[in-house]
Design a protein around this motif. Sequence first.
Motif, PDB file in Angstrom:
ATOM      1  N   GLY A   1     -12.174   5.818  -8.719  1.00 23.66           N
ATOM      2  CA  GLY A   1     -12.268   5.612  -7.277  1.00 23.66           C
ATOM      3  C   GLY A   1     -10.996   5.187  -6.593  1.00 23.66           C
ATOM      4  O   GLY A   1     -11.025   4.680  -5.479  1.00 23.66           O
TER       5      GLY A   1
ATOM      6  N   CYS B   1     -10.237  11.694  -0.431  1.00 22.36           N
ATOM      7  CA  CYS B   1     -11.180  10.700  -0.939  1.00 22.36           C
ATOM      8  C   CYS B   1     -11.432  10.971  -2.421  1.00 22.36           C
ATOM      9  O   CYS B   1     -11.769  12.095  -2.795  1.00 22.36           O
TER      10      CYS B   1
ATOM     11  N   ARG C   1     -13.877  10.044  -4.114  1.00 25.77           N
ATOM     12  CA  ARG C   1     -15.315  10.165  -4.378  1.00 25.77           C
ATOM     13  C   ARG C   1     -15.864  11.528  -3.954  1.00 25.77           C
ATOM     14  O   ARG C   1     -16.568  12.170  -4.700  1.00 25.77           O
ATOM     15  N   CYS C   2     -15.538  11.978  -2.720  1.00 21.91           N
ATOM     16  CA  CYS C   2     -16.115  13.245  -2.238  1.00 21.91           C
ATOM     17  C   CYS C   2     -15.074  14.337  -2.042  1.00 21.91           C
ATOM     18  O   CYS C   2     -15.427  15.483  -1.813  1.00 21.91           O
TER      19      CYS C   2
ATOM     20  N   CYS D   1     -17.828  10.428   3.741  1.00 21.15           N
ATOM     21  CA  CYS D   1     -18.865   9.728   2.963  1.00 21.15           C
ATOM     22  C   CYS D   1     -18.947   8.246   3.299  1.00 21.15           C
ATOM     23  O   CYS D   1     -19.797   7.534   2.781  1.00 21.15           O
TER      24      CYS D   1
ATOM     25  N   GLU E   1     -17.177   5.821   2.388  1.00 22.29           N
ATOM     26  CA  GLU E   1     -16.842   4.906   1.294  1.00 22.29           C
ATOM     27  C   GLU E   1     -15.399   4.413   1.414  1.00 22.29           C
ATOM     28  O   GLU E   1     -14.497   5.195   1.696  1.00 22.29           O
TER      29      GLU E   1
ATOM     30  N   PHE F   1     -11.891   3.053  -0.333  1.00 24.98           N
ATOM     31  CA  PHE F   1     -11.224   3.263  -1.624  1.00 24.98           C
ATOM     32  C   PHE F   1      -9.789   2.761  -1.538  1.00 24.98           C
ATOM     33  O   PHE F   1      -9.241   2.581  -0.460  1.00 24.98           O
TER      34      PHE F   1
END
Length: 176
Positions: free
Chosen positions: A110, A138, A140-141, A166, A168, A170
């Motif tokens: 991440g 990102c 994550r996505c 998303c 999120e 990071f």
Amino acid sequence: MVTTSSSLASLTAQRARRVAEQVPDPELPMLTLADLGVLRSVEVMADGTVVASLTPTYSGCPAMAEMRAGVASRLRAAGFARVEIRTELDPPWTTEWITPAGRRKLGEHGIAPPGPVRRRAAGPVPLELSVTRRAVACPRCGSADTEETSRFASTSCKALWRCRACLEPFEYVKEI
């Protein structure tokens, strides 16, 4: 098979290098010091002393004491009685030294890996009044629709970002 003293020394140096390469970074424990590019060299001197050289990510890196202790401890545990840890500041560490495996591990945990380092011509460093940043994907996505929320994160070499897709947060390893 005949083993010469130089081939025995080479095998010993290779074994010492393999041991030192496995030491985790104290601030990014998913990476080894080799993944991060901090482990510069491992040599065995004529008297049997193992000399490992480390380059900190920046000159004031507070994790250097832990790195030095980790390498020395692992080498001694592997049977190397005499160990010396050296700090090499020239050339300075750069994020380009992070291995492909290290970049992959950062993403898997991440943390967005750094992009390429901009090279400057020799001479005076120009004053830049605005900060130009590249798009940071990102971890994550994969979206490039991200924004920096803080220039500093858990360590000085990272920044905090947020993905607008998303939502999120990071961390991002800054280019050095």
